[in-house]
Write an enzyme that holds these catalytic residues in place. Sequence first.
Site, PDB file in Angstrom:
ATOM      1  N   CYS A 182      -6.856  -5.270  -7.484  1.00 38.52           N
ATOM      2  CA  CYS A 182      -6.560  -4.862  -6.115  1.00 38.52           C
ATOM      3  C   CYS A 182      -5.959  -6.010  -5.298  1.00 38.52           C
ATOM      4  CB  CYS A 182      -7.807  -4.298  -5.443  1.00 38.52           C
ATOM      5  SG  CYS A 182      -9.240  -5.391  -5.454  1.00 38.52           S
ATOM      6  N   HIS A 183      -6.114  -7.238  -5.781  1.00 43.24           N
ATOM      7  CA  HIS A 183      -5.533  -8.387  -5.070  1.00 43.24           C
ATOM      8  C   HIS A 183      -4.005  -8.362  -5.110  1.00 43.24           C
ATOM      9  CE1 HIS A 183      -6.003  -9.713  -9.286  1.00 43.24           C
ATOM     10  NE2 HIS A 183      -4.932 -10.449  -9.074  1.00 43.24           N
ATOM     11  N   TYR A 243       0.842  -1.199   0.000  1.00 43.33           N
ATOM     12  CA  TYR A 243       0.000   0.000   0.000  1.00 43.33           C
ATOM     13  C   TYR A 243       0.879   1.251   0.000  1.00 43.33           C
ATOM     14  CZ  TYR A 243      -3.812  -3.170   1.080  1.00 43.33           C
ATOM     15  OH  TYR A 243      -4.724  -4.189   1.021  1.00 43.33           O
ATOM     16  N   GLU A 300      -1.825 -16.441 -10.606  1.00 42.54           N
ATOM     17  CA  GLU A 300      -0.899 -15.634 -11.393  1.00 42.54           C
ATOM     18  C   GLU A 300       0.537 -16.126 -11.244  1.00 42.54           C
ATOM     19  OE1 GLU A 300      -1.502 -11.423 -10.810  1.00 42.54           O
ATOM     20  OE2 GLU A 300      -3.638 -11.586 -11.292  1.00 42.54           O
ATOM     21  N   ASN A 353     -12.680  -0.942  -4.232  1.00 42.67           N
ATOM     22  CA  ASN A 353     -12.650  -1.238  -5.659  1.00 42.67           C
ATOM     23  C   ASN A 353     -13.889  -2.040  -6.057  1.00 42.67           C
ATOM     24  OD1 ASN A 353     -12.061  -2.071  -8.281  1.00 42.67           O
ATOM     25  ND2 ASN A 353     -10.471  -3.499  -7.644  1.00 42.67           N
TER      26      ASN A 353
END
Length: 160
Positions: A126-127, A95, A153, A118
């Site tokens: 946002c993950h 962040y 991912e 979001n």
Amino acid sequence: MNYTRIESPVGPLLLVADDAGLQQILFVNGRHAARPDPSWKNRSGSFKETIRQLRAYFAGELEQFNLALAPEGTPFQLKVWQRLCDIPYGETISYGELARRLGNPNASRAVGLANGSNPIPIVIPCHRVIGSNGKLTGYGGGLPIKEKLLALERKQLSLV
């Protein structure tokens, strides 16, 4: 407002859009279970491209979405959500780092609140934002879903 519900590897998702584009992706079984608003119309046909891209993402065949998006938020939230789309597939940032990228290194709390608001998770990634200590922190769909998205991912990247 139109909506449809689809199944995904992270559970059922509710897709919501208007003529301007995709407005929301809601986790049906998330922390705050989502249901369609009674005024919305169930029109799955208007979500063909969104569904195609989400399926390709979950299959590891798509790393960047190309959809018309129409999230509603404050100017600051919109700016944060836009910067989230700059985080490369398979990577994470804190962040604090996101606040620095926005030009305000002291705004990590405000960035965290905007990130948590979001309305189009997965597509607006946002993950990919984690705590400064490297640990996973809050996610609208719950931490297990955030963990699954990041694992998906990482797995796809390791296959390349």
